[in-house]
Design an enzyme around this catalytic site. Structure first.
Site, PDB file in Angstrom:
ATOM      1  N   LYS A  63      30.335  53.836 105.005  1.00  0.00           N
ATOM      2  CA  LYS A  63      30.085  53.423 106.368  1.00  0.00           C
ATOM      3  C   LYS A  63      31.469  53.020 107.240  1.00  0.00           C
ATOM      4  O   LYS A  63      31.662  53.208 108.381  1.00  0.00           O
ATOM      5  CB  LYS A  63      29.172  52.247 106.356  1.00  0.00           C
ATOM      6  CG  LYS A  63      28.584  51.741 107.757  1.00  0.00           C
ATOM      7  CD  LYS A  63      27.540  50.547 107.617  1.00  0.00           C
ATOM      8  CE  LYS A  63      26.286  50.880 107.286  1.00  0.00           C
ATOM      9  NZ  LYS A  63      25.615  51.254 108.636  1.00  0.00           N
ATOM     10  N   ARG A  88      26.481  44.268 107.174  1.00  0.00           N
ATOM     11  CA  ARG A  88      26.040  45.290 106.314  1.00  0.00           C
ATOM     12  C   ARG A  88      26.977  45.813 105.197  1.00  0.00           C
ATOM     13  O   ARG A  88      28.111  45.726 105.208  1.00  0.00           O
ATOM     14  CB  ARG A  88      25.815  46.524 107.221  1.00  0.00           C
ATOM     15  CG  ARG A  88      24.930  46.619 108.343  1.00  0.00           C
ATOM     16  CD  ARG A  88      25.056  47.699 109.290  1.00  0.00           C
ATOM     17  NE  ARG A  88      24.596  47.467 110.716  1.00  0.00           N
ATOM     18  CZ  ARG A  88      23.374  47.779 111.025  1.00  0.00           C
ATOM     19  NH1 ARG A  88      22.309  48.392 110.240  1.00  0.00           N
ATOM     20  NH2 ARG A  88      23.149  47.639 112.141  1.00  0.00           N
ATOM     21  N   GLY A 115      18.909  51.704 101.475  1.00  0.00           N
ATOM     22  CA  GLY A 115      18.014  50.711 101.310  1.00  0.00           C
ATOM     23  C   GLY A 115      18.200  49.860 100.190  1.00  0.00           C
ATOM     24  O   GLY A 115      17.566  48.963  99.707  1.00  0.00           O
ATOM     25  N   MET A 119      20.968  47.831  99.060  1.00  0.00           N
ATOM     26  CA  MET A 119      21.763  46.703  99.298  1.00  0.00           C
ATOM     27  C   MET A 119      21.120  46.097 100.524  1.00  0.00           C
ATOM     28  O   MET A 119      20.424  46.708 101.260  1.00  0.00           O
ATOM     29  CB  MET A 119      23.048  47.219  99.092  1.00  0.00           C
ATOM     30  CG  MET A 119      23.506  47.302  97.842  1.00  0.00           C
ATOM     31  SD  MET A 119      25.411  47.483  97.713  1.00  0.00           S
ATOM     32  CE  MET A 119      25.794  49.039  98.417  1.00  0.00           C
ATOM     33  N   HIS A 131      11.663  55.359 104.526  1.00  0.00           N
ATOM     34  CA  HIS A 131      12.101  54.923 103.094  1.00  0.00           C
ATOM     35  C   HIS A 131      11.431  56.208 102.260  1.00  0.00           C
ATOM     36  O   HIS A 131      12.534  56.459 101.445  1.00  0.00           O
ATOM     37  CB  HIS A 131      11.926  53.742 102.607  1.00  0.00           C
ATOM     38  CG  HIS A 131      12.228  53.283 101.280  1.00  0.00           C
ATOM     39  ND1 HIS A 131      11.703  53.609 100.001  1.00  0.00           N
ATOM     40  CD2 HIS A 131      13.438  52.973 100.995  1.00  0.00           C
ATOM     41  CE1 HIS A 131      12.349  53.245  99.154  1.00  0.00           C
ATOM     42  NE2 HIS A 131      13.438  52.615  99.594  1.00  0.00           N
ATOM     43  N   SER A 145      28.573  77.809  67.969  1.00  0.00           N
ATOM     44  CA  SER A 145      27.996  77.302  69.257  1.00  0.00           C
ATOM     45  C   SER A 145      27.701  75.948  68.905  1.00  0.00           C
ATOM     46  O   SER A 145      26.980  75.268  67.747  1.00  0.00           O
ATOM     47  CB  SER A 145      26.618  78.188  69.171  1.00  0.00           C
ATOM     48  OG  SER A 145      25.722  77.571  70.339  1.00  0.00           O
ATOM     49  N   CYS A 170      25.050  75.121  73.082  1.00  0.00           N
ATOM     50  CA  CYS A 170      23.801  75.339  73.283  1.00  0.00           C
ATOM     51  C   CYS A 170      22.577  74.111  73.134  1.00  0.00           C
ATOM     52  O   CYS A 170      21.582  74.290  72.970  1.00  0.00           O
ATOM     53  CB  CYS A 170      23.167  76.217  72.225  1.00  0.00           C
ATOM     54  SG  CYS A 170      23.137  75.943  70.481  1.00  0.00           S
ATOM     55  N   TYR A 220      31.184  80.270  76.689  1.00  0.00           N
ATOM     56  CA  TYR A 220      29.746  80.070  77.485  1.00  0.00           C
ATOM     57  C   TYR A 220      28.929  79.000  77.301  1.00  0.00           C
ATOM     58  O   TYR A 220      29.458  78.149  76.398  1.00  0.00           O
ATOM     59  CB  TYR A 220      28.888  81.289  77.063  1.00  0.00           C
ATOM     60  CG  TYR A 220      28.376  81.235  75.717  1.00  0.00           C
ATOM     61  CD1 TYR A 220      27.456  80.677  75.321  1.00  0.00           C
ATOM     62  CD2 TYR A 220      29.327  81.582  74.637  1.00  0.00           C
ATOM     63  CE1 TYR A 220      26.804  80.446  74.383  1.00  0.00           C
ATOM     64  CE2 TYR A 220      28.788  81.685  73.235  1.00  0.00           C
ATOM     65  CZ  TYR A 220      27.531  81.223  73.185  1.00  0.00           C
ATOM     66  OH  TYR A 220      26.969  80.939  71.983  1.00  0.00           O
TER      67      TYR A 220
HETATM   68  C1  PEP Z   1      21.319  71.341  68.790  1.00  0.00           C
HETATM   69  O1  PEP Z   1      21.073  70.776  67.898  1.00  0.00           O
HETATM   70  O2  PEP Z   1      21.930  70.848  69.722  1.00  0.00           O
HETATM   71  C2  PEP Z   1      20.453  72.339  68.954  1.00  0.00           C
HETATM   72  C3  PEP Z   1      20.616  73.220  70.027  1.00  0.00           C
HETATM   73  O3  PEP Z   1      19.522  72.544  68.110  1.00  0.00           O
HETATM   74  P1  PEP Z   1      18.299  72.089  68.106  1.00  0.00           P
HETATM   75  O4  PEP Z   1      18.067  71.308  69.381  1.00  0.00           O
HETATM   76  O5  PEP Z   1      17.270  72.963  67.825  1.00  0.00           O
HETATM   77  O6  PEP Z   1      18.206  71.223  66.778  1.00  0.00           O
END
Ligand code: PEP
Ligand code: MG
Length: 896
Positions: free
Chosen positions: A31, A101, A110, A112, A473, A782, A849, A869
């Site tokens: 602000k 303010r 909203g 603070m 709000h 992974s 993953c 990835y």
């Molecule tokens: C993990 O442990 O991050 C994973 C992807 O395997 P799961 O969640 O199936 O244990």
């Protein structure tokens, strides 16, 4: 040594000049920085000054004491405002009144505190009355000030004041505030003061200086209130940022019919449409618009006509000021090169700009605005990509109401925040939170919401309010949270105490199911058929731009055909995790799976596995077909076997009967499988080591399926066989040999050959540290960061919810490490594993993953350590694509 340069705690603005500018958000708050910028642009900004966020940080680092030299700087700031306005603070004849303010680096609407009309007392109110020629206005302002100051600074309950006002109204036999005369307000003021004195044991502060410092302290204190803390946690705003305080000369939108106050967006914040959008109220103060108590009027004639509103628009009611205003907002949008959210006041025909900031917007609007601005050449494609918050895309990735479905519309309100949701009616924020915690879907139904309701709004699937406009709000907060919201559904009469609302002659009780469609403003009875979201229009355009700029590939965690199709539709470039055990739970195979588990020897297991094989193979054929040659990472069986067995007495009996076993035998086997600590027990590749025949069956199913695809003339997939929970190089060696042996067997049987990969998850600290050993036999890693977080912290991923909140409250964890990667600890293990894995096998493929694969901050980490990835749930794929592009742009910027 004392520093010669004094710290500057106060920055002035207004009168066509400013000490700061828009680039100083960290120091002046959003602000303050923008008020400075607007002043320098020559826009009409009431003069004032900003106390820096550094001062707030200093205050909290020094037992809540202000820096020594700050007071003098505030006095100087105030003197400048007096000079520019020709008024004096505390003067009985020509009093300067100010607003105080908050204003943090990131906007926290909203959360603070604010105090308006500060400087009023028994003398200055007389001065204001004479000066304005409106005694009624002066005393109305004074009572507002007493109420606000008492609430914010003196910590008195605002209900006390509302009750006093109601008593006066009753006595006078009037219903609206506007019916009160100057004398009436004087009496209200007198009663307010009496009530304050009775509560506090001392008089309401009359000294404007004392008022000012009280308000500054209260704004700093509000940085630490529960609402602000909750909001910060939700939006990842660090506590260390602190808030600035803006002290600004007051202008009044409640000085009669040529005065007004309003809020405007330079584009529609819901849809992104490029048209001035907003609301205003004649003869009102700013809080009246936001509080949603009076229904505001449209800014433009077109908007008024479209809404079918009878009250005149600003364009019609105040045409000259409107022209001036329109020019100012256009200037602001082109100056900031983004959609602006603007607050303004008109005092007796004179326009004042009170705030501008980049407007909060729905994901849909964000996409449209970014793509439109890039198409107009106002911003680059890279900037467009950076403008959209990846997590916000979640709003567009959820089902909407099927237009073909029957709608039992029970009320119509304003489409305040898009998306649709179904749930049980709840009238109370705490109750909403309680029910959500036990996985109930709830719709929070309120007359209007206030910052106290924020936890309930967060817990609810959608919000419905009877009062308030598009900038109320409820509307603003719901849009920020991505919750669907219908606001201002005036026909809904809420009787929260009775636990019901009435509308169009019908009554709906708490717990009944309704559906809220925040895109149309409709409220529907019951549940309604929803349709899956699609990636089209501006969304698709931005995704194409993002894809061209990102380095990280994005895959999905998917095992069902539906998930795989969704993943592809959202642009997944393969499957990064197919959890095969999910396939074991299907109704048609769970009995064979149980037979395998209950078998007393290898022979028995093999017999059962032979029954499962064709089913698994069919699953993989389907998956490979859908993925059309894209990489598919298949993880072999992971959970402890007892998870597949029934637990209730009844189910056990049924199983004993169907398996032709005695109940006692079955119970004994269940007991045998019981583990004290199953997550650290007989699971993951340990199953494959103890019972190689299970993994052999799975590998065979995978390769037979791949052969089937190849034989049918389609592109064969590149299967990536992934072993879970590996800790040692020797384990990996054993699993690699097992996999290769079966793969070669199948390929030889079918006289086919195609490439495949064998790899491992990295889910254990030892695996990360000894990554080089694993990489001898693993062609990819992974990172299973769910388990890796669990095993690194030694915190159960299943139970952490019970105590992590306390850790976050105390600031020990800033974020839940199961949601956003602990980059220091778990992240270091990933870095080590990546380095050591690559040293052993330079071409090793690296991905993630765990759930973190869909979290933008974690994706940014993955970009920085150079993973190949990320893999996440199908609905997060677009989020990951955008986040990956933003990270790539960020990394490139660093190199420049
Ligand atoms: C993990 O442990 O991050 C994973 C992807 O395997 P799961 O969640 O199936 O244990
Ligand atoms: Mg795991």
């Amino acid at each position: 040594m004392t520093s010669l340069t004094k710290t500057r705690w106060v920055y002035a603005f207004g009168g066509g000049a400013a000490d700061g500018d828009a680039s100083m958000k960290n120091l002046l708050g959003g602000k303050g920085a923008n008020l400075a910028e607007m002043s320098s642009l020559g826009l009409p900004v009431p003069p004032g000054f900003t106390i820096t966020t550094e001062c707030c940080t200093h205050y909290y680092a020094n037992e809540q004491r202000y820096p020594d030299d700050m007071k003098a700087q505030v006095e100087q700031g105030l003197a400048r405002v007096e000079e520019l306005t020709g008024k004096r603070f505390g003067d009985a004849v020509n009093p300067l009144l100010v607003s105080v303010r908050s204003g943090a680096r990131a906007s926290m609407p909203g959360m603070m505190d604010t105090v308006l009309n500060l400087g009023l007392n028994d003398q200055t109110v007389e001065g204001l009355a004479k000066l304005s020629g409106d005694r009624r206005f002066a005393f109305d302002s004074y009572r507002r000030f007493i109420q606000m100051y008492s609430n914010v600074v003196l910590d008195l309950d605002h209900h006390m004041f509302e009750e006093i006002l109601d008593e006066h109204k009753e006595r006078l036999d009037v219903t609206v505030d506007t019916a009160l005369t100057a004398e009436d307000w004087e009496k209200v003021v007198a009663d307010y003061k009496k009530a304050v004195a009775a509560e506090l044991g001392s008089d309401f502060p009359q000294d404007p200086q004392a008022q000012l410092w009280g308000a500054v302290g209260a704004v700093f204190a509000s940085w630490m209130n529960d609402r602000a803390k909750f909001y910060r946690r939700m939006h990842d705003i660090p506590e260390s940022w602190g808030t600035a305080v803006n002290i600004q000369s007051m202008v009044f939108g409640n000085m009669g019919e040529t005065s007004a106050t309003g809020v405007a967006f330079t584009r529609n914040p819901s849809t992104g449409e490029a048209r001035l959008y907003g609301e205003f109220l004649i003869n009102a103060q700013g809080e009246d618009v936001v509080a949603g108590i009076r229904t505001p009027q449209a800014l433009t004639r077109i908007a008024r006509e479209e809404m079918g509103d009878k009250q005149p628009s600003m364009e019609e009611a105040l045409p000259e000021v409107f022209e001036q205003f329109k020019a100012a907002v256009d200037r602001l949008e082109s100056h900031y090169r983004d959609m602006q959210d603007i607050e303004f006041t008109v005092e007796q025909g004179r326009l004042y700009m009170l705030q501008t900031r980049n407007g909060k917007r729905t994901a849909k609007a964000a996409l449209k605005i970014a793509v439109d601005l890039a198409a107009q050449g106002v911003i680059t494609q890279e900037e467009a990509i950076m403008r959209v918050e990846p997590a916000s895309l979640d709003q567009l990735l959820h089902p909407t109401i099927d237009p073909a479905s029957e709608r039992d519309v029970i009320a119509q309100g304003l489409p305040a925040s898009p998306g649709a949701a179904t749930g049980k009616i709840v009238f109370d924020a705490d109750e909403a939170e309680r029910l959500a915690a036990i996985h109930e879907s709830v719709i929070l139904v309120r007359d209007e919401t206030s910052p106290e309701d924020i936890h309930g709004m967060h817990a609810a699937k959608a919000i419905l309010t009877a009062r308030g406009g598009m900038t109320s709000h409820a509307a603003v907060v719901a849009r920020g949270m991505g919750r669907p919201c219908v606001s201002g559904a005036g026909e809904v009469q809420i009787h929260a105490k009775a636990g019901e609302f009435r509308v169009r002659g019908r009554t709906f009780k708490a717990g009944e199911i309704i559906t809220v469609d925040g895109s149309t403003g409709e409220v529907l009875a019951g549940a309604v058929k929803m349709i899956e979201p699609e990636l089209t229009g501006d969304f698709a355009t931005l995704m194409v731009w993002a894809d061209a700029l990102r380095r990280l590939k994005v895959r999905a965690n998917a095992e069902t055909p539906l998930d795989a199709r969704t993943a592809r539709q959202f642009g997944a470039e393969g499957i990064g995790l197919c959890r095969t055990e999910h396939m074991f739970f299907e109704e048609d195979r769970i009995s064979a799976v149980r037979e395998m588990i209950l078998a007393s020897d290898e022979k028995g297991r093999r017999t059962a596995l032979a029954k499962i094989l064709p089913m698994q193979r069919a699953d993989f054929v389907e998956l490979f077909t859908i993925m059309e040659g894209l990489p598919v990472t298949i993880r072999l069986l992971d959970p402890p076997l007892h998870e597949f067995l029934p637990h209730t007495e009844e189910d056990l009996k049924a199983l004993a009967q169907s398996a032709g076993l005695e109940l006692a035998v079955l119970e004994r086997r269940v007991k045998e499988l019981h583990e004290t600590n199953p997550m650290l027990g007989h699971r993951g590749c340990r199953l494959g080591v103890s019972y190689p025949e299970i993994y052999e069956m799975q590998v065979r199913a995978i390769f037979e399926a791949a052969c089937e695809i190849a034989e049918s003339g389609k592109t064969p997939p590149c299967p990536e066989i992934m072993h879970p929970l590996v800790a040692k190089g020797e384990e990996m060696k054993f699993l690699r040999q097992l996999t290769d042996r079966v793969a070669k067997q199948v390929l030889a049987e079918r006289k086919l050959d195609f490439p495949y990969l064998v790899g491992t998850m990295v889910e254990l600290p030892r695996a990360a540290i000894r990554a080089a050993d694993l990489a001898e036999n693993a062609e990819f890693f992974s990172f299973g960061t769910n388990d890796l977080t669990q095993t690194t912290f030694g915190i159960s991923r299943d139970d952490s919810g019970r105590f992590l909140a306390a850790y976050m409250d105390k600031g020990i964890f800033e974020k839940d490490p199961f949601v956003s990667l602990d980059q220091e600890g778990v992240g270091d293990l990933i870095r080590i594993a990546a380095e050591r894995g690559r040293a052993q096998r330079p071409e090793i493929k690296l991905g993630i993953c765990g759930e973190h694969g869909g979290d933008p901050a974690s994706i940014d980490f993955c970009e920085r350590v150079g993973l190949d990835y990320v893999s996440c749930s199908p609905y997060r794929v677009p989020i990951a694509r955008l986040a990956a592009a933003q990270s790539a742009i960020g990394e490139r910027e660093k190199d420049r």
